[in-house]
Design a protein around this motif. Structure first.
Motif, short mmCIF file in Angstrom:
data_model
loop_
_atom_site.label_atom_id
_atom_site.label_comp_id
_atom_site.label_asym_id
_atom_site.label_seq_id
_atom_site.Cartn_x
_atom_site.Cartn_y
_atom_site.Cartn_z
N ASP B 10 40.06 43.60 32.48
CA ASP B 10 39.66 42.80 33.64
C ASP B 10 40.81 41.82 33.87
O ASP B 10 41.11 41.00 33.00
N LEU B 12 43.08 39.14 36.51
CA LEU B 12 43.19 38.32 37.72
C LEU B 12 44.68 38.22 38.05
O LEU B 12 45.50 37.96 37.16
N HIS B 15 48.16 37.81 44.99
CA HIS B 15 48.23 38.97 45.91
C HIS B 15 49.54 39.74 45.75
O HIS B 15 49.58 40.95 45.98
N THR B 38 41.69 49.37 40.08
CA THR B 38 40.66 49.20 41.11
C THR B 38 40.57 47.72 41.45
O THR B 38 40.44 46.88 40.56
N VAL B 39 40.69 47.42 42.75
CA VAL B 39 40.54 46.02 43.19
C VAL B 39 39.05 45.75 43.33
O VAL B 39 38.36 46.37 44.13
N LEU B 40 38.54 44.80 42.52
CA LEU B 40 37.11 44.51 42.52
C LEU B 40 36.75 43.39 43.50
O LEU B 40 35.69 43.41 44.10
N GLU B 41 37.68 42.42 43.64
CA GLU B 41 37.37 41.27 44.49
C GLU B 41 38.67 40.68 45.02
O GLU B 41 39.67 40.63 44.30
N VAL B 42 38.64 40.26 46.27
CA VAL B 42 39.82 39.63 46.86
C VAL B 42 39.45 38.22 47.30
O VAL B 42 38.50 38.03 48.07
N ASP B 43 40.17 37.23 46.76
CA ASP B 43 39.97 35.83 47.19
C ASP B 43 41.15 35.39 48.04
O ASP B 43 42.05 36.19 48.32
N GLU B 47 43.37 38.25 43.31
CA GLU B 47 42.59 39.50 43.31
C GLU B 47 42.08 39.74 41.90
O GLU B 47 42.82 39.53 40.93
N THR B 48 40.85 40.20 41.78
CA THR B 48 40.31 40.59 40.48
C THR B 48 40.39 42.11 40.40
O THR B 48 39.97 42.81 41.32
N GLN B 50 40.24 45.87 37.98
CA GLN B 50 39.95 46.60 36.75
C GLN B 50 41.14 47.55 36.56
O GLN B 50 41.46 48.34 37.45
#
Lengths: 194, 89
Positions: B10, B12, B15, B38-43, B47-48, B50
């Motif tokens: 996992d 972080l 960009h 795999t991009v799990l979340e974009v802030d 980006e978070t 896996q």
């Protein structure tokens, strides 16, 4: 990764490619118009010895280069430090040893180098006919006229470069910047012409 | 000898570098690394991800250094696959 590749990578991850390009054009244009102004001033004013013209132009070119390097470095170093601080806050970690930390240290130097070298190099190119004439090399036109033609050519090429970046026709963009240079020469003539 | 065959991380990251450049750099650490990102979340700034790294003998420290060099940080190791092998000779 070689030094050029590294520089491109650091500019890429900080998204500063556009800034470098903008500084190159803006300060290159500054250099060209300053030289054009000086040389047309000498042309329309009281005739002066070529060495006087060369010294005045060289002094201005060096001042433009130093001003470009120092002003860009101070402002970009502050901008990069701010950007790194914001990224570190978002990541909740120290990024000084990462590529982003390296970029915060090196990118201001790269931008400063471009910002200072663009007006200096363009000014030196414009002064080339003056040096050649001073060295005794025969020119097809008078040295001041040749330098003005060189300045107009470089301003046109900067316009062509801008046109290629923005996707507008290169001829139109080149003629636009050339028109600005001609307008500058006319203004100088109106204020200094005899 | 125990070889690491697969790790699921996992991560972080900022960009930039983007997901493709990030996974390419990790894959370049070894000769036979297979990386699935795999991009799990974009802030706003991060980006978070896996990141699944598979290979014959994964050098985890080198993978971690590469991720850190690009500004990323490993939040957790979510899955590992290791295998013991008899030493040759």
């Amino acid at each position: 990764m070689n030094q050029l590749g590294k520089a491109r990578y650091l500019l890429h991850i900080t998204g500063t490619h556009g800034i470098v390009r903008r500084y190159f054009v803006v300060n290159g244009f500054d250099g060209a118009l300053t030289m054009l102004g000086l040389i047309t001033g000498f042309l329309f004013g009281t005739p002066a010895d070529l060495s006087v013209t060369i010294n005045a132009c060289l002094g201005a070119a060096i001042a433009l280069g130093v001003s470009g390097v120092s002003s860009a470095y101070v402002s970009e170093a502050a901008e990069r430090r701010l950007a790194l601080g914001e990224l570190e806050a978002a990541m909740a970690t120290d990024l000084l040893d990462s590529a982003h930390g390296e970029a915060a240290r090196r990118v201001p130097m790269l931008i400063a180098l471009v910002n200072g070298s663009a007006p200096l190099l363009i000014s030196l190119l414009i002064m080339l006919p003056l040096w050649l004439a001073h060295a005794g090399m025969p020119l097809p036109v008078a040295p001041l006229h040749a330098a003005i033609l060189m300045a107009l050519l470089l301003v046109f090429l900067l316009g062509v470069f801008l046109g290629r970046i923005s996707g507008i026709p290169w001829l139109r963009s080149g003629l636009q910047t050339l028109l600005i240079a001609l307008l500058t020469a006319v203004l100088i003539y109106l204020f200094t012409g005899q | 000898m125990v070889s690491v065959k697969k790790v699921v991380l996992d991560v972080l990251k900022p960009h930039q570098p983007n997901a493709l450049e990030f996974s390419r750099a990790i894959a370049a650490v070894g000769d036979d690394y297979h990386v699935t990102l795999t991009v799990l979340e974009v802030d706003e700034s991060t980006e978070t991800l896996q990141v699944v790294v598979a290979g014959d003998a994964i050098d985890f420290e080198a993978v971690q250094n590469t991720i850190n060099d690009m500004g990323g940080s490993i939040h957790s190791i979510d899955e590992v696959e290791v295998q013991s092998e008899a030493d040759a000779g």
